[in-house]
Scaffold this motif. Structure first.
Motif, PDB file in Angstrom:
ATOM      1  N   HIS A 240     -10.307  -8.530 -11.028  1.00  0.00           N
ATOM      2  CA  HIS A 240      -9.445  -7.406 -11.371  1.00  0.00           C
ATOM      3  C   HIS A 240     -10.157  -6.090 -11.043  1.00  0.00           C
ATOM      4  CE1 HIS A 240      -6.246  -9.580 -13.690  1.00  0.00           C
ATOM      5  NE2 HIS A 240      -7.211 -10.492 -13.751  1.00  0.00           N
TER       6      HIS A 240
ATOM      7  N   HIS B 219      -8.194 -14.470  -5.681  1.00  0.00           N
ATOM      8  CA  HIS B 219      -7.318 -13.296  -5.675  1.00  0.00           C
ATOM      9  C   HIS B 219      -8.121 -12.064  -6.069  1.00  0.00           C
ATOM     10  CE1 HIS B 219      -3.405 -11.264  -7.342  1.00  0.00           C
ATOM     11  NE2 HIS B 219      -3.905 -10.640  -6.300  1.00  0.00           N
TER      12      HIS B 219
ATOM     13  N   LEU C 135      -7.640  -8.161  -6.781  1.00  0.00           N
ATOM     14  CA  LEU C 135      -6.558  -7.228  -7.038  1.00  0.00           C
ATOM     15  C   LEU C 135      -6.839  -5.826  -6.495  1.00  0.00           C
ATOM     16  CD1 LEU C 135      -6.089  -9.591  -9.161  1.00  0.00           C
ATOM     17  CD2 LEU C 135      -4.898  -7.877 -10.516  1.00  0.00           C
TER      18      LEU C 135
ATOM     19  N   GLU D  88      -9.582  -3.329  -3.675  1.00  0.00           N
ATOM     20  CA  GLU D  88      -9.976  -3.198  -2.281  1.00  0.00           C
ATOM     21  C   GLU D  88     -11.307  -3.905  -2.022  1.00  0.00           C
ATOM     22  OE1 GLU D  88     -10.231   0.931  -1.395  1.00  0.00           O
ATOM     23  OE2 GLU D  88      -8.085   1.306  -1.684  1.00  0.00           O
TER      24      GLU D  88
ATOM     25  N   ARG E 106      -6.182 -14.017  -1.425  1.00  0.00           N
ATOM     26  CA  ARG E 106      -5.274 -12.868  -1.463  1.00  0.00           C
ATOM     27  C   ARG E 106      -6.044 -11.615  -1.853  1.00  0.00           C
ATOM     28  NH1 ARG E 106      -0.135 -12.280  -5.635  1.00  0.00           N
ATOM     29  NH2 ARG E 106       0.301 -10.061  -5.248  1.00  0.00           N
TER      30      ARG E 106
ATOM     31  N   ASP F  43      -5.091  -7.602  -2.658  1.00  0.00           N
ATOM     32  CA  ASP F  43      -3.983  -6.667  -2.825  1.00  0.00           C
ATOM     33  C   ASP F  43      -4.248  -5.326  -2.156  1.00  0.00           C
ATOM     34  OD1 ASP F  43      -2.827  -8.650  -4.277  1.00  0.00           O
ATOM     35  OD2 ASP F  43      -2.944  -7.656  -6.226  1.00  0.00           O
ATOM     36  N   GLY F  44      -5.510  -4.908  -2.125  1.00  0.00           N
ATOM     37  CA  GLY F  44      -5.849  -3.608  -1.558  1.00  0.00           C
ATOM     38  C   GLY F  44      -6.238  -3.695  -0.093  1.00  0.00           C
TER      39      GLY F  44
END
Length: 287
Positions: free
Chosen positions: A223, A239, A241, A243, A256, A258-259
Motif C-alpha cells: 500500500h 499488487h 498500489l 508508483e 499489478r 496502480d501507479g
C-alpha cells in the motif's frame, strides 16, 4: 546481527508486534510497540514503548527501558539500571541487577536473585560455547548462520531479529542494513533499508525505499510506493498500489501496479512459459 529479519506470520497490530517465535533486539534500538512472542532478548539501551509478554524466558540488558508491563511464564533476567514503567510478573525465577526501577512492583513464583545477570552478548557466547563442549557442532553452525550472518538465505526464519540502532514505529521501519520478510505477514510503516527481500502473501501498509535491490515474491500487497537505486523484481500476483521508481524493473505479467513505473535501465515483463517482453516492446502495452 546486521540483517533485519521478520519471520512468517508476524503481525503488527495497533499496539503490539505479535509473532509465534522468538525476538532478538540489538543495542540502541527503539521499538514503539509492545511485544508478544515465545521469548525475548533485548540488548543494551533498548526502548520498548509497550508491554512485553512471552511464554519462555525474557532477558533485558542494562539501561533498557520498557514503557509497559513485562510478563513471562518462565524466567526473567533483568540487567542493571533497567526501568519498567508497569509491573513485572515472572512465573519462574527472577535474576535481577542493581538499581532496577519497576514502578508497578513485581511478582515472582520462583527464586529471586539480586545480582548482575550475564550481558546478552556474553550469554549468547556462553550458550554457543556450551553447545561446542557437548559436541553439537551442527547446532552451533546453524545458530551462527541464523544470528550473525549478513546474508540470510532462508526466508521465514523462526526468530525476529532487529539489528542495532533500528527504529520501528507505526510510521516507519528504519533498519541499518538489509531486510528479509517472511510469508503471510501484516506490517505497518514505511520501510527504509539497504535492500529488501519479501516472501509470499505479505501485506505492507507503507512504502519501500532502498539503496539496492527489492525482491517481492508472490501475492503480496504493498500500500505505497517503491523507490530503489537498484533493480526491483515483482513476482506473480503481487499488487503495488503506488508508483515504482528504480534503475530497472522486472515484473510478472500477472502482477499489478496502480501507479506509474519509471526505470532508467528499462522495464521487463515476464510471461508464463514465454520469453519476457523487453522495454523495446513496451510501446504497445498500456501500463
Amino acid at each position: 546481527m546486521k540483517t533485519f529479519v521478520i519471520p512468517d506470520n508476524t503481525k503488527m497490530e495497533e499496539r503490539n508486534i505479535v509473532l509465534d517465535g522468538d525476538i532478538i533486539i540489538g543495542n540502541h534500538s527503539d521499538v514503539r510497540y509492545g511485544l508478544i512472542a515465545n521469548s525475548a532478548i533485548l540488548g543494551e539501551r533498548v526502548e520498548v514503548s509497550g508491554d512485553i509478554k512471552t511464554i519462555s524466558d525474557i532477558r533485558i540488558d542494562i539501561w533498557s527501558h520498557i514503557g509497559g508491563t513485562v510478563k513471562t511464564k518462565e524466567n526473567a533476567y533483568i540487567g542493571e539500571f533497567v526501568s519498567i514503567d508497569g509491573k513485572l510478573v515472572v512465573k519462574g525465577d527472577l535474576d535481577i541487577g542493581n538499581d532496577v526501577k519497576i514502578k508497578g512492583g513485581f511478582e515472582a513464583k520462583g527464586w529471586i536473585v539480586v545480582r548482575n545477570p550475564v550481558p546478552v552478548i556474553a550469554y549468547l557466547f556462553l550458550y554457543l560455547t556450551e553447545l561446542l563442549r557437548m559436541g553439537k557442532d551442527e547446532e552451533v553452525e546453524k545458530a551462527l548462520n541464523e544470528l550473525f550472518d549478513e546474508e540470510v538465505e532462508t526466508i521465514g526464519s523462526v526468530a525476529m531479529i532487529i539489528p542495532n540502532g533500528s527504529k520501528i514505529s507505526i510510521d516507519s521501519i528504519r533498519v541499518p542494513s538489509n531486510a528479509v520478510i517472511g510469508n503471510d505477514c501484516r506490517l505497518v510503516g514505511n520501510i527504509r533499508a539497504t535492500s529488501l527481500d519479501m516472501a509470499n502473501g505479505t501485506t505492507l501498509y507503507g512504502s519501500i525505499r532502498t539503496m539496492n535491490t527489492v525482491n517481492l515474491g508472490e501475492n503480496n500487497i504493498i500500500h505505497g510506493n517503491i523507490v530503489s537505486r537498484g533493480e526491483v523484481y515483482i513476482d506473480k500476483g503481487t499488487h503495488v498500489l503506488g508508483e515504482i521508481n528504480a534503475s530497472s524493473i522486472r515484473i510478472h505479467e500477472t502482477a499489478r501496479v496502480d501507479g506509474v513505473m519509471r526505470a532508467s535501465g528499462g522495464i521487463v515483463f515476464e510471461r508464463e512459459g514465454e520469453d519476457a517482453l523487453t522495454d523495446n516492446e513496451l510501446m504497445t502495452l498500456d501500463i
